[in-house]
Design an enzyme around this catalytic site. Sequence first.
Site, PDB file in Angstrom:
ATOM      1  N   PHE A   1       9.722  58.453  12.187  1.00 55.38           N
ATOM      2  CA  PHE A   1       9.137  58.047  11.000  1.00 55.38           C
ATOM      3  C   PHE A   1       9.498  56.384  10.712  1.00 55.38           C
ATOM      4  CE2 PHE A   1       7.198  57.752   6.617  1.00 55.38           C
ATOM      5  CZ  PHE A   1       5.689  57.430   7.323  1.00 55.38           C
TER       6      PHE A   1
ATOM      7  N   ARG B   1      13.715  63.452  13.510  1.00 54.67           N
ATOM      8  CA  ARG B   1      13.807  64.343  12.119  1.00 54.67           C
ATOM      9  C   ARG B   1      13.297  65.556  12.550  1.00 54.67           C
ATOM     10  NH1 ARG B   1       8.421  62.004   8.190  1.00 54.67           N
ATOM     11  NH2 ARG B   1       7.129  62.502  10.223  1.00 54.67           N
TER      12      ARG B   1
ATOM     13  N   LYS C   1     -19.273  88.309  -6.545  1.00 56.66           N
ATOM     14  CA  LYS C   1     -18.411  88.447  -6.811  1.00 56.66           C
ATOM     15  C   LYS C   1     -17.239  88.147  -5.530  1.00 56.66           C
ATOM     16  CE  LYS C   1     -17.788  92.539  -8.738  1.00 56.66           C
ATOM     17  NZ  LYS C   1     -17.899  92.557  -9.700  1.00 56.66           N
TER      18      LYS C   1
ATOM     19  N   HIS D   1       8.996  68.772   4.091  1.00 53.09           N
ATOM     20  CA  HIS D   1      10.365  67.671   4.249  1.00 53.09           C
ATOM     21  C   HIS D   1      11.426  68.301   4.219  1.00 53.09           C
ATOM     22  CE1 HIS D   1       7.814  64.422   3.330  1.00 53.09           C
ATOM     23  NE2 HIS D   1       7.814  64.633   1.439  1.00 53.09           N
TER      24      HIS D   1
ATOM     25  N   ASN E   1       3.945  68.324   4.139  1.00 54.67           N
ATOM     26  CA  ASN E   1       5.243  67.465   5.040  1.00 54.67           C
ATOM     27  C   ASN E   1       6.199  68.326   4.496  1.00 54.67           C
ATOM     28  OD1 ASN E   1       6.880  65.956   6.902  1.00 54.67           O
ATOM     29  ND2 ASN E   1       5.920  64.357   6.089  1.00 54.67           N
TER      30      ASN E   1
ATOM     31  N   GLN F   1       0.311  61.985  10.121  1.00 56.96           N
ATOM     32  CA  GLN F   1      -1.284  61.635  10.768  1.00 56.96           C
ATOM     33  C   GLN F   1      -1.472  61.739  11.916  1.00 56.96           C
ATOM     34  OE1 GLN F   1       0.774  60.497   8.535  1.00 56.96           O
ATOM     35  NE2 GLN F   1       0.205  59.310   6.250  1.00 56.96           N
TER      36      GLN F   1
ATOM     37  N   THR G   1     -23.519  91.233  -9.581  1.00 50.76           N
ATOM     38  CA  THR G   1     -22.175  91.156  -8.821  1.00 50.76           C
ATOM     39  C   THR G   1     -21.198  92.479  -8.072  1.00 50.76           C
ATOM     40  OG1 THR G   1     -20.449  90.864 -10.455  1.00 50.76           O
ATOM     41  CG2 THR G   1     -21.643  88.823  -9.835  1.00 50.76           C
ATOM     42  N   ASP G   2     -21.509  93.448  -9.450  1.00 49.15           N
ATOM     43  CA  ASP G   2     -21.648  94.990  -9.164  1.00 49.15           C
ATOM     44  C   ASP G   2     -22.279  95.292  -7.562  1.00 49.15           C
ATOM     45  OD1 ASP G   2     -19.741  96.624 -10.026  1.00 49.15           O
ATOM     46  OD2 ASP G   2     -21.568  97.988  -9.736  1.00 49.15           O
TER      47      ASP G   2
END
Length: 295
Positions: free
Chosen positions: A162, A179, A12, A250, A248, A222, A57-58
């Site tokens: 970067f 940045r 479930k 941006h 990322n 990274q 599943t019940d």
Amino acid sequence: MAVVLGPNRYGKAETRVVRITRDGGVHHLKDCNVSVSLSGDMGAVHRVGDNAAVLPTDSQKNTVFAFARKYGIAEIEEFALLLARHFVDSQPTIHHARVEVEEYFWDRVRTEGATDQGQHSFVRSGREIRTCVVHHDGPSSQATIVSGLKGLTVLNSTGSEFHGFIEDEYTTLRPTRDRVLATDVNAAWRHRGEHEDFGTSYERARRALLDAFAGTHSLSLQQTLYAMGGQVLEACAEICEIHLAMPNKHHFTVDLEPFGLDNPQEVFFAADRPYGLIEGAVLTDDAPDAGFAWE
Ligand SMILES: O=c1[nH]c(=O)c2[nH]c(=O)[nH]c2[nH]1
């Protein structure tokens, strides 16, 4: 040619359980989403529809609610372990249980001046989602426990560069020395063993992630990812491996020159897609075999 049954599991998914604990007039709230996945002697049900080995599943869903009432939900890892052990240990046909729990945080509503406010009024927190995945396959082997979080959104408004990347015939990206760096941290970390203080461990790992994000002068996402993973492993001796997935998010500096305005890194377009997706694992050199922890 013969057809055979491959790996399979069933259960479930996403039982939403809210547990309220009443401490006099002060209420405590635990809001969870529990997904159970079981495997075992399931050949006959797939081949000929013989359900004799199947715990519905019940019933799994009902067990989640009954256990929430009987045992409460303290740390999600403990609740997941309790359920996983129950399914495997109580049913001879079930050999493996995977229990995943997400926890949603709520804050108390506090109103200026009122003394009894906040005892039973809550506002859904803007915090991340806490997660865990537990695997258990019988009393002879140790359960594996992976804890984590999703959607911890963070931003550094400077301290990120970067440059120095490959430039081929399709490259238009300009190198930058300043940045905005923003991401949603999605992290999952593997515990060495079962006997932890999962609450304290969670807060320590979360703190390490935030400290490393804020404290790393980033030359790439990274590098930030690796620093964050490393800091968690250094801060938390009980954790031996961490997986991180970080989009990322941006933030592009908007060109305001057409309007006769400069833009010294003040106005950004926050794009939602596409986004760079940076993923990686960091582990200690003595990390034990992961087994099925990441499945
Ligand atoms: O930190 C980053 N890593 C990349 O791999 C990448 N690629 C890209 O276009 N921008 C960035 N930023």
